[in-house]
Design an enzyme around this catalytic site. Structure first.
Site, PDB file in Angstrom:
ATOM      1  CG  HIS A 502      -1.857  -1.070   1.294  1.00 29.45           C
ATOM      2  ND1 HIS A 502      -3.061  -1.085   2.117  1.00 29.45           N
ATOM      3  CD2 HIS A 502      -2.311  -1.922   0.472  1.00 29.45           C
ATOM      4  CE1 HIS A 502      -3.793  -1.959   1.747  1.00 29.45           C
ATOM      5  NE2 HIS A 502      -3.334  -2.916   0.841  1.00 29.45           N
TER       6      HIS A 502
HETATM    7  C1  FAD Z   1      -0.552  -9.119  -0.209  1.00 30.69           C
HETATM    8  C2  FAD Z   1      -1.241  -8.038  -0.652  1.00 30.69           C
HETATM    9  C3  FAD Z   1      -2.897  -7.827  -0.650  1.00 30.69           C
HETATM   10  C4  FAD Z   1      -3.388  -6.613  -0.809  1.00 30.69           C
HETATM   11  N1  FAD Z   1      -4.615  -6.797  -0.700  1.00 30.69           N
HETATM   12  C5  FAD Z   1      -5.556  -5.722  -1.192  1.00 30.69           C
HETATM   13  C6  FAD Z   1      -6.894  -5.342  -0.653  1.00 30.69           C
HETATM   14  O1  FAD Z   1      -7.496  -6.444  -0.131  1.00 30.69           O
HETATM   15  N2  FAD Z   1      -7.587  -4.478  -0.936  1.00 30.69           N
HETATM   16  C7  FAD Z   1      -6.683  -3.466  -1.757  1.00 30.69           C
HETATM   17  O2  FAD Z   1      -7.646  -2.202  -1.814  1.00 30.69           O
HETATM   18  N3  FAD Z   1      -5.546  -3.588  -1.982  1.00 30.69           N
HETATM   19  C8  FAD Z   1      -4.724  -4.515  -1.785  1.00 30.69           C
HETATM   20  N4  FAD Z   1      -3.472  -4.740  -1.986  1.00 30.69           N
HETATM   21  C9  FAD Z   1      -2.653  -3.646  -2.884  1.00 30.69           C
HETATM   22  C10 FAD Z   1      -2.998  -3.755  -4.201  1.00 30.69           C
HETATM   23  O3  FAD Z   1      -2.266  -4.976  -4.755  1.00 30.69           O
HETATM   24  C11 FAD Z   1      -2.280  -2.776  -5.088  1.00 30.69           C
HETATM   25  O4  FAD Z   1      -3.107  -1.572  -4.563  1.00 30.69           O
HETATM   26  C12 FAD Z   1      -2.570  -2.602  -6.791  1.00 30.69           C
HETATM   27  O5  FAD Z   1      -2.200  -3.794  -7.085  1.00 30.69           O
HETATM   28  C13 FAD Z   1      -2.272  -1.496  -7.405  1.00 30.69           C
HETATM   29  O6  FAD Z   1      -2.315  -1.687  -8.745  1.00 30.69           O
HETATM   30  P1  FAD Z   1      -1.428  -0.864  -9.794  1.00 30.69           P
HETATM   31  O7  FAD Z   1      -1.976  -1.329 -10.931  1.00 30.69           O
HETATM   32  O8  FAD Z   1      -1.469   0.465  -9.649  1.00 30.69           O
HETATM   33  O9  FAD Z   1       0.121  -1.220  -9.699  1.00 30.69           O
HETATM   34  P2  FAD Z   1       0.637  -2.929  -9.786  1.00 30.69           P
HETATM   35  O10 FAD Z   1      -0.353  -3.850  -9.722  1.00 30.69           O
HETATM   36  O11 FAD Z   1       1.833  -2.853  -9.094  1.00 30.69           O
HETATM   37  O12 FAD Z   1       1.130  -2.819 -11.283  1.00 30.69           O
HETATM   38  C14 FAD Z   1       1.950  -2.373 -11.706  1.00 30.69           C
HETATM   39  C15 FAD Z   1       2.762  -3.171 -12.994  1.00 30.69           C
HETATM   40  O13 FAD Z   1       3.732  -2.534 -13.434  1.00 30.69           O
HETATM   41  C16 FAD Z   1       4.840  -3.302 -13.850  1.00 30.69           C
HETATM   42  N5  FAD Z   1       6.100  -2.467 -13.997  1.00 30.69           N
HETATM   43  C17 FAD Z   1       6.780  -1.859 -12.971  1.00 30.69           C
HETATM   44  N6  FAD Z   1       7.886  -1.278 -13.421  1.00 30.69           N
HETATM   45  C18 FAD Z   1       7.850  -1.575 -14.663  1.00 30.69           C
HETATM   46  C19 FAD Z   1       8.849  -1.064 -15.584  1.00 30.69           C
HETATM   47  N7  FAD Z   1       9.772  -0.275 -15.392  1.00 30.69           N
HETATM   48  N8  FAD Z   1       8.285  -1.495 -16.756  1.00 30.69           N
HETATM   49  C20 FAD Z   1       7.404  -2.448 -17.230  1.00 30.69           C
HETATM   50  N9  FAD Z   1       6.477  -2.720 -16.330  1.00 30.69           N
HETATM   51  C21 FAD Z   1       6.704  -2.335 -15.070  1.00 30.69           C
HETATM   52  C22 FAD Z   1       4.690  -4.398 -12.783  1.00 30.69           C
HETATM   53  O14 FAD Z   1       5.461  -5.520 -13.030  1.00 30.69           O
HETATM   54  C23 FAD Z   1       3.134  -4.496 -12.665  1.00 30.69           C
HETATM   55  O15 FAD Z   1       2.692  -5.534 -13.207  1.00 30.69           O
HETATM   56  C24 FAD Z   1      -2.591  -5.718  -1.467  1.00 30.69           C
HETATM   57  C25 FAD Z   1      -1.314  -5.769  -1.843  1.00 30.69           C
HETATM   58  C26 FAD Z   1      -0.620  -6.971  -1.230  1.00 30.69           C
HETATM   59  C27 FAD Z   1       0.923  -7.010  -1.497  1.00 30.69           C
END
Ligand code: FAD
Length: 575
Positions: A502
């Protein structure tokens, strides 16, 4: 030498929930899109049979490999930051679907108060209530403006839920009914009701029923198998980007996904973002992908770092307090999701079953739902009881006076296996002038690029709100009839452990370019064809889990990108 590729309308960096949503929306709108993901290509078949606790919960198989790239961390500006290298110290999504694949599914909207927190705090308590080190900011968008975007995501994700009695009345019902009320949840609800609070069933990204979303993607009903948080769901019953927005994007010929594509720079000419430079990690070949619009949706760490590495925007300087990139970095788990654990002699619960977001919750101590006049903190959070499903290795919960090993430990861990419940508080996390991110002067990644450096420390606000939460959780467990209650200890200082995924801020949204980097479409004030999507836009955390707000903002940003492209490249009007 980088190979230059054909120009597209939109290039998207990172494909988790945020990048997946923008991919689907742009693909549906007929834009020519390339999405770049650093990790491997994945689909749910890859997770069949992976119910392996040692590999996923203990050894964090799905998380980013920190040998190649990580963050460095310190509490104070005069300290040397050190790299975070072990997987139990930082959880960041990697591979297609990002963190959505291993998330739990707990679903909350932030509260109207939280979007206008500065104005409303001053209105109710006066300006003196805000500590002078705190950068308390309104978001530049209201709950009323966010509601339709929340609604759109909840329908796409098929969230199972029920109306929170204290929350604003929803325009539309949740798309699926709530998950099952287990005996443990019932006990929590009865006890909190008895105490005069307002319990309800936690909204979940775990499907209570089979469901077809508005894009025609079908999700299955959850079987409460317990292998949920930290795992990919092999049954397609946990809503994630792999079973919703990514397949929708892939149905369109104008969408192309490239995995194993690690983006190192945004190509920036001082005015516009002209595309990105990335490396195919299987061959080492560098590519330049030109585009009319660049979208960074690669989680708060990479979103910040790519802007800094590409010299875009003005880096925040804590000495002068000027600059916006890296400002208001924040993390909710940093701020201690704490509570208490109760042990019951006369009750047994079937805790080996569960789902990531199976739980009961109260919001009586969230947002400004309670009077803060005599309290030594601002804001609040949810109090939850969750039944994740306790597996055999990680869930040896025993009362704190039990020895850590040996006969007594073994006896108690077996006795309490189905007799212990945790209640925790998920408080808001504020931003301060002294908490920020910049590039580390010493440590580098595999490509020789500087790592992101986090400077983060607690203040009395964090310690006081956590203590308040622990007391409330204790009170609830007492009412539930626990025979032994162990309270979590509130730490004095952030321990440089980035547990729980988070993390937010650094490229925050707002109405004022002096204190925000993006407008409320997540479009950069300084570079109008660059949209930075994700939790990086939160000026401060709300008192709940972040993902629904990240996803709602991704829909908002998609609308902005479409307007920008259709208007011939004009700054999207922030209001
Ligand atoms: C164990 C766990 C449980 C969770 N449970 C909850 C929950 O119950 N409720 C909740 O609201 N939130 C939860 N979260 C938080 C949630 O996972 C994140 O808020 C959410 O996944 C963020 O989404 P995003 O798309 O912004 O980023 P991400 O899901 O991190 O996606 C970003 C993507 O960018 C890629 N990337 C990064 N750098 C580069 C680069 N240089 N070049 C190309 N690609 C790149 C990564 O590989 C990734 O696939 C949890 C997190 C964890 C770790």
């Amino acid at each position: 030498m980088a190979e230059k590729l054909d120009k597209v309308d939109v290039v998207i960096v990172g494909v988790g929930w945020a990048g997946g949503i923008v991919s689907a929306e742009m693909a549906k709108a007929g834009k020519k899109v390339v999405a770049l993901e650093r990790g491997d290509d994945k689909n749910i078949e890859d997770y069949i049979g992976v119910k392996d606790e040692l590999r996923y919960t203990n050894r964090f198989q799905m998380m980013q490999n920190l040998k190649h790239e990580t963050v460095t961390s310190r509490n104070n500006m005069d300290e040397t930051a050190l790299p975070v290298r072990t997987k139990d110290e930082m959880m960041a999504g990697t591979d297609l679907g990002g963190g959505s694949v291993h998330w739990a599914g707990a679903t909350y909207r932030f509260w109207p108060y939280e979007f206008e927190i500065r104005s409303q705090t001053i209105e109710r308590y006066g300006e003196d209530k805000i500590p002078k080190d705190m950068n308390l900011q309104d978001w530049g968008i209201t709950y009323e403006e966010m509601e339709d975007y929340y609604d759109k995501w909840e329908k796409t994700a098929g969230i199972s839920g029920e109306q929170d009695p204290l929350a604003p009345k929803r325009k539309n019902e949740w798309p699926n009914p709530p998950l099952k009320e287990t005996p443990a949840i019932k006990l929590f609800k009865n006890a909190t009701k008895e105490l005069g609070y307002h319990p309800f069933q936690l909204a979940a990204g775990n499907m209570s029923e089979q469901y077809e979303n508005p894009d025609g993607q079908v999700l299955n009903a959850c079987m409460y198998c317990a292998f949920c948080t930290h795992y990919g769901c092999d049954f397609g019953a946990k809503s994630d980007a792999l079973v919703t927005v990514i397949p929708t994007a892939k149905e369109h010929d104008n969408f192309e996904l490239r995995t194993n594509s690690y983006v190192r720079r945004v190509l920036y000419d001082g005015d516009k973002a002209n595309g990105v430079m990335y490396v195919d990690t299987r061959t080492g070949q560098e590519y330049e992908q030109p585009a009319d619009v660049v979208v960074l949706s690669a989680f708060a760490f990479t979103n910040n770092r790519l802007l800094m590495l590409s010299d875009i925007g003005k880096q925040y300087d804590p000495e002068t307090r000027e600059g916006t990139i890296g400002r208001n970095f924040n993390g909710q788990y940093n701020n201690v999701h704490l509570g208490a654990r109760g042990f019951f002699d006369d009750k047994k619960f079937n805790l080996y079953m569960g789902a990531g977001a199976l739980g009961g919750v109260i919001n009586d101590f969230a947002a400004d739902n309670f009077d803060h006049s005599d309290l030594d903190f601002i804001g609040g959070g949810a109090i939850e009881l969750r039944q994740y499903g306790d597996a055999g290795i990680a869930s040896n919960n025993v009362p704190s006076d039990t020895p850590q090993w040996g006969k007594e430990f073994k006896k108690n861990s077996i006795y309490y296996a189905n007799r212990s419940l945790n209640v925790w508080y998920t408080p808001i996390s504020m931003s301060y002038w002294h908490n920020y991110v910049d590039l580390d002067p010493t440590y580098k990644d595999d490509f020789g690029d500087p790592l992101l450096r986090v400077t983060f420390k607690f203040t009395d606000q964090e310690r006081n709100i956590a203590k308040f939460g622990v007391e409330k959780c204790h009170e609830i467990l007492e009412e539930m009839g626990a025979d032994i209650i162990d309270e979590d200890e509130v730490p004095e200082e952030f321990d440089n452990i980035f547990f729980g995924g988070h993390y937010t801020g650094g490229v925050v949204m707002g109405n004022d370019p002096k204190t925000s980097a993006v407008n409320n479409y997540l479009q950069m004030w300084d570079v109008d064809n660059l949209f930075v999507v994700g939790g990086s836009a939160f000026p401060q955390f709300g008192g709940h889990h972040p993902t629904p707000t990240i996803c709602a903002l991704a829909y908002r940003a998609s609308e902005g990108i479409e307007k920008f492209l259709d208007n011939g490249g004009q700054l999207v009007n922030a209001k």
